[in-house]
Enzyme design. Structure first.
Site: not given
Ligand SMILES: Nc1ncnc2c1ncn2[C@@H]1O[C@H](COP(=O)(O)OS(=O)(=O)O)[C@@H](OP(=O)(O)O)[C@H]1O
Ligand SMILES: Nc1ncnc2c1ncn2[C@@H]1O[C@H](COP(=O)(O)OP(=O)(O)O)[C@@H](O)[C@H]1O
Length: 199
Positions: A29, A31, A33-34, A101
């Site tokens: 989370s 990193s 991805k979105s 994942s």
């Molecule tokens: N406990 C916990 N652990 C991880 N993430 C959490 C949790 N609770 C809520 N969230 C929110 O859910 C997003 C991750 O959902 P995913 O379906 O990608 O997770 S997984 O692949 O099933 O592990 C994740 O989105 P990203 O931050 O974009 O990765 C979070 O917003």
């Molecule tokens: N090289 C990079 N690639 C992607 N995001 C970056 C990078 N450098 C800084 N960031 C910042 O890191 C954050 C990543 O958030 P997000 O894309 O929502 O992550 P995730 O979807 O993995 O939870 C954003 O605020 C983005 O602007």
């Protein structure tokens, strides 16, 4: 196997003018991805590619509203996500799947749904401390306070990919550089035949 009517994937791909493909983003989370899935989608769209972005929050509001974050529920989430991605690819679309994942076995299960040229695994590699500093949704603070249980990297495991097709280190490279590296891996695989104009 997808339902086979008289119109198959090849016919749909011909209509789109490119191959269908799944670009699978995995990482902690925060990193990136979105952010990267969205930037790659914009670049592909600009080149006339039919795309669709699927992400964890999106699926969890609908199809996976019954799932939480136990290991078992995450496995089920990825099984569903891979199945939906497969349907999009069969429709001739480039689907960008952004899910934490966290388990290698489920990522391999996802890969096994596709022929080798139609699946690109992107490891969005970023140290946990940097993700926690970014904390774009304020989740790490809550996870460290114990308010959010089973949080990836804090109280739930993340297995680093063993053989991703592309790795982007988002703490070292800019969004633009990471996007470029992913596009370099994806674009050559989209060409269906010499009649296609993707550049
Ligand atoms: N406990 C916990 N652990 C991880 N993430 C959490 C949790 N609770 C809520 N969230 C929110 O859910 C997003 C991750 O959902 P995913 O379906 O990608 O997770 S997984 O692949 O099933 O592990 C994740 O989105 P990203 O931050 O974009 O990765 C979070 O917003
Ligand atoms: N090289 C990079 N690639 C992607 N995001 C970056 C990078 N450098 C800084 N960031 C910042 O890191 C954050 C990543 O958030 P997000 O894309 O929502 O992550 P995730 O979807 O993995 O939870 C954003 O605020 C983005 O602007």
């Amino acid at each position: 196997m997808p339902y086979q009517g008289t119109i198959g994937r090849t016919e749909r791909e011909r209509l789109h003018g490119h191959k269908g493909m799944c670009i699978w983003f995995t990482g902690l989370s925060g990193s990136g991805k979105s952010t990267l899935a969205s930037r790659v989608e914009e670049e592909l769209h600009r080149r006339g590619v039919s795309t669709y972005l699927l992400d964890g929050d999106h699926l969890r509001r609908g199809l996976s509203a019954d799932l939480g974050f136990s290991d078992q529920d995450r496995r089920e989430q990825i099984r569903r996500a891979a199945h939906v991605a497969r349907l999009f690819v069969d429709a001739g679309i480039v689907v960008l799947s952004a899910f934490i994942s966290p388990f290698e076995a489920e990522r391999e299960m996802a890969r096994a749904q596709f022929d080798p040229d139609s699946f690109v695994e992107v490891f969005v590699d970023c140290p946990l401390e940097v993700c926690a500093q970014r904390d774009p949704k304020g989740l790490y603070v809550k996870a460290r306070q114990g308010v959010i249980p089973q949080f990836t990297g804090i109280s739930s495991p993340y297995e680093r990919p063993l053989s991703p097709d592309v790795t982007v280190e988002t703490a070292k490279l800019s969004v633009c550089e990471c996007t470029g590296r992913i596009l370099d891996a994806v674009i050559p695989r989209l060409r269906h035949d010499s009649s296609l104009g993707i550049t």
